[in-house]
Design a protein around this motif. Structure first.
Motif, PDB file in Angstrom:
ATOM      1  N   HIS A 155       0.850  -1.195   0.000  1.00 43.69           N
ATOM      2  CA  HIS A 155       0.000   0.000   0.000  1.00 43.69           C
ATOM      3  C   HIS A 155       0.883   1.241   0.000  1.00 43.69           C
ATOM      4  O   HIS A 155       1.895   1.285   0.698  1.00 43.69           O
ATOM      5  CB  HIS A 155      -0.910   0.015   1.236  1.00 43.69           C
ATOM      6  N   ARG A 156       0.489   2.226  -0.806  1.00 43.68           N
ATOM      7  CA  ARG A 156       1.175   3.520  -0.837  1.00 43.68           C
ATOM      8  C   ARG A 156       0.140   4.632  -0.731  1.00 43.68           C
ATOM      9  O   ARG A 156      -0.982   4.491  -1.223  1.00 43.68           O
ATOM     10  CB  ARG A 156       1.962   3.712  -2.144  1.00 43.68           C
ATOM     11  N   ALA A 157       0.524   5.739  -0.121  1.00 40.96           N
ATOM     12  CA  ALA A 157      -0.382   6.874  -0.009  1.00 40.96           C
ATOM     13  C   ALA A 157       0.423   8.151   0.177  1.00 40.96           C
ATOM     14  O   ALA A 157       1.634   8.113   0.453  1.00 40.96           O
ATOM     15  CB  ALA A 157      -1.354   6.689   1.151  1.00 40.96           C
ATOM     16  N   THR A 158      -0.247   9.280   0.018  1.00 41.52           N
ATOM     17  CA  THR A 158       0.361  10.599   0.168  1.00 41.52           C
ATOM     18  C   THR A 158      -0.532  11.441   1.072  1.00 41.52           C
ATOM     19  O   THR A 158      -1.760  11.384   0.969  1.00 41.52           O
ATOM     20  CB  THR A 158       0.515  11.288  -1.202  1.00 41.52           C
ATOM     21  N   LEU A 159       0.091  12.199   1.951  1.00 38.41           N
ATOM     22  CA  LEU A 159      -0.653  13.075   2.852  1.00 38.41           C
ATOM     23  C   LEU A 159       0.020  14.442   2.873  1.00 38.41           C
ATOM     24  O   LEU A 159       1.217  14.544   3.160  1.00 38.41           O
ATOM     25  CB  LEU A 159      -0.690  12.481   4.261  1.00 38.41           C
ATOM     26  N   ASP A 160      -0.738  15.482   2.551  1.00 36.28           N
ATOM     27  CA  ASP A 160      -0.216  16.850   2.560  1.00 36.28           C
ATOM     28  C   ASP A 160      -0.495  17.502   3.911  1.00 36.28           C
ATOM     29  O   ASP A 160      -1.619  17.456   4.421  1.00 36.28           O
ATOM     30  CB  ASP A 160      -0.854  17.671   1.435  1.00 36.28           C
ATOM     31  N   HIS A 161       0.540  18.105   4.486  1.00 38.16           N
ATOM     32  CA  HIS A 161       0.446  18.751   5.792  1.00 38.16           C
ATOM     33  C   HIS A 161       0.579  20.261   5.643  1.00 38.16           C
ATOM     34  O   HIS A 161       1.451  20.732   4.899  1.00 38.16           O
ATOM     35  CB  HIS A 161       1.575  18.275   6.719  1.00 38.16           C
ATOM     36  N   TRP A 269       4.129   7.707   1.907  1.00 37.77           N
ATOM     37  CA  TRP A 269       4.377   6.568   2.780  1.00 37.77           C
ATOM     38  C   TRP A 269       3.910   5.271   2.159  1.00 37.77           C
ATOM     39  O   TRP A 269       3.086   5.255   1.242  1.00 37.77           O
ATOM     40  CB  TRP A 269       3.738   6.775   4.148  1.00 37.77           C
ATOM     41  N   MET A 270       4.482   4.185   2.670  1.00 33.97           N
ATOM     42  CA  MET A 270       4.143   2.855   2.184  1.00 33.97           C
ATOM     43  C   MET A 270       4.158   1.873   3.345  1.00 33.97           C
ATOM     44  O   MET A 270       4.825   2.076   4.364  1.00 33.97           O
ATOM     45  CB  MET A 270       5.146   2.411   1.116  1.00 33.97           C
ATOM     46  N   LEU A 271       3.396   0.800   3.196  1.00 34.89           N
ATOM     47  CA  LEU A 271       3.363  -0.290   4.156  1.00 34.89           C
ATOM     48  C   LEU A 271       3.879  -1.557   3.496  1.00 34.89           C
ATOM     49  O   LEU A 271       3.616  -1.807   2.316  1.00 34.89           O
ATOM     50  CB  LEU A 271       1.934  -0.524   4.660  1.00 34.89           C
ATOM     51  N   ARG A 285      -3.086 -12.718   7.123  1.00 33.44           N
ATOM     52  CA  ARG A 285      -2.257 -11.662   6.532  1.00 33.44           C
ATOM     53  C   ARG A 285      -3.129 -10.553   5.957  1.00 33.44           C
ATOM     54  O   ARG A 285      -2.888  -9.363   6.199  1.00 33.44           O
ATOM     55  CB  ARG A 285      -1.364 -12.242   5.435  1.00 33.44           C
ATOM     56  N   GLU A 286      -4.131 -10.941   5.174  1.00 36.84           N
ATOM     57  CA  GLU A 286      -4.985  -9.940   4.534  1.00 36.84           C
ATOM     58  C   GLU A 286      -5.757  -9.126   5.564  1.00 36.84           C
ATOM     59  O   GLU A 286      -5.947  -7.918   5.404  1.00 36.84           O
ATOM     60  CB  GLU A 286      -5.940 -10.613   3.545  1.00 36.84           C
ATOM     61  N   ALA A 292      -3.918  -2.472   9.125  1.00 38.39           N
ATOM     62  CA  ALA A 292      -2.753  -1.587   9.119  1.00 38.39           C
ATOM     63  C   ALA A 292      -3.003  -0.359   8.243  1.00 38.39           C
ATOM     64  O   ALA A 292      -2.595   0.761   8.591  1.00 38.39           O
ATOM     65  CB  ALA A 292      -1.531  -2.341   8.636  1.00 38.39           C
ATOM     66  N   ILE A 293      -3.654  -0.550   7.101  1.00 38.60           N
ATOM     67  CA  ILE A 293      -3.954   0.584   6.224  1.00 38.60           C
ATOM     68  C   ILE A 293      -4.889   1.564   6.941  1.00 38.60           C
ATOM     69  O   ILE A 293      -4.663   2.786   6.929  1.00 38.60           O
ATOM     70  CB  ILE A 293      -4.596   0.090   4.910  1.00 38.60           C
TER      71      ILE A 293
END
Length: 297
Positions: A155-161, A269-271, A285-286, A292-293
């Protein structure tokens, strides 16, 4: 505390980008450059850099075309030929000009893109804009200590602060604030300000571990899943822009910040699964990956 003006003064911000982020910065992981012509393009201040998987290995170049100063690779990542979209000028594995369609060859003066030093440790790449490649010896040390093994992200994501980049760094270097800020996330998971907090550091890195107090500790529950699992949160910071963490021996996190202005910062970020999680049955696992996400978000 440092001078409060350092969080909002544009000249201080420009100096940080020119000095701190030219010395070293996160450049990507081996999973960003799996195939030939995979790239990751970044922009810090007035510098644009592309890191590419070339026939000569992973290399970093100035991402500005020699012809009309157009960006060669768009900001972000993907897979494409090393070619500018404006007039089709293309570049070889060493950054030299390969083709310039319809151009008068005798009039081309600049034929080589500037090359930047890269270093690699445990599948993580670091970029330097000035001088020698960034030191990476500390990375292996703390990854072993925190039992973090990099794996392909699920999993990947972006967060703007709406914050200066230093606030993101300060926020992850301590567990003092957990009970007060994270009442809906960390506290229900057992991570509170009164936990057992230990830390260490070296020249370019710092790391810490937080273990819940006895009333919140569920180590026995996690150890039933895997002998390598437990109830702990281990976190590392790599100067100036990268974060790594190990949650309960099961889940890995890698994040890096990109200063976009003196008052704004992007966190990418990524997990990824740690070995203890990968050893569990698929359904477990799933389920844990889904949790976690949600937790990280």
């Amino acid at each position: 505390s440092i001078d409060r003006h350092a969080y909002s003064d544009p000249s201080t911000f420009d100096e940080e980008l020119a000095r701190l982020f030219s010395e070293r910065m996160f450049a990507g992981t081996k999973y960003d450059f799996i195939e030939l012509d995979s790239y990751r393009s970044v922009r810090i201040g007035d510098r644009a850099v592309t890191i590419r998987n070339t026939a000569d290995g992973i290399r970093a170049f100035n991402n500005v075309c020699l012809h009309r100063n157009n960006l060669i690779d768009p900001i972000g990542g993907g897979n494409r030929p090393f070619r500018c979209k404006y007039h089709g000028w293309s570049y070889a594995a060493d950054g030299s000009l390969a083709t310039a369609p319809l151009a008068d060859d005798a009039c081309i003066l600049s034929r080589n893109l500037p090359v930047f030093p890269l270093s690699e440790s445990n599948g993580i790449f670091f970029l330097g804009h000035a001088g020698n490649p960034p030191k990476t010896t500390e990375v292996s040390d703390f990854m072993a200590q925190l039992q973090i093994t990099l794996d392909e992200p699920f999993h990947r994501a972006t967060l703007d602060h709406a914050a200066n980049w230093k606030l993101l760094v300060e926020n992850v270097l301590e567990g003092y604030h957990l009970s007060f800020v994270h009442a809906d996330s960390f506290r229900p998971a057992g991570y509170v300000s009164t936990g057992d907090y230990t830390w260490g550091g070296a020249e370019y890195t710092s790391w810490n571990q937080l273990i819940p107090p006895a009333a919140h500790n569920k180590s026995a529950n996690f150890s039933r899943l895997s002998p390598e699992a437990g109830h702990f949160y281990r976190h590392a910071y790599v100067f100036p822009d990268m974060f790594l963490s190990n949650t309960n021996g099961l889940m890995g996190f890698l994040g890096h910040l990109v200063p976009t202005s003196v008052r704004t910062t992007r966190l990418e970020w990524m997990l990824f699964e740690l070995p203890a999680l990968k050893a569990l049955p698929l359904a477990a696992r799933e389920h844990l990956k889904k949790e976690a996400i949600q937790f990280t978000t």
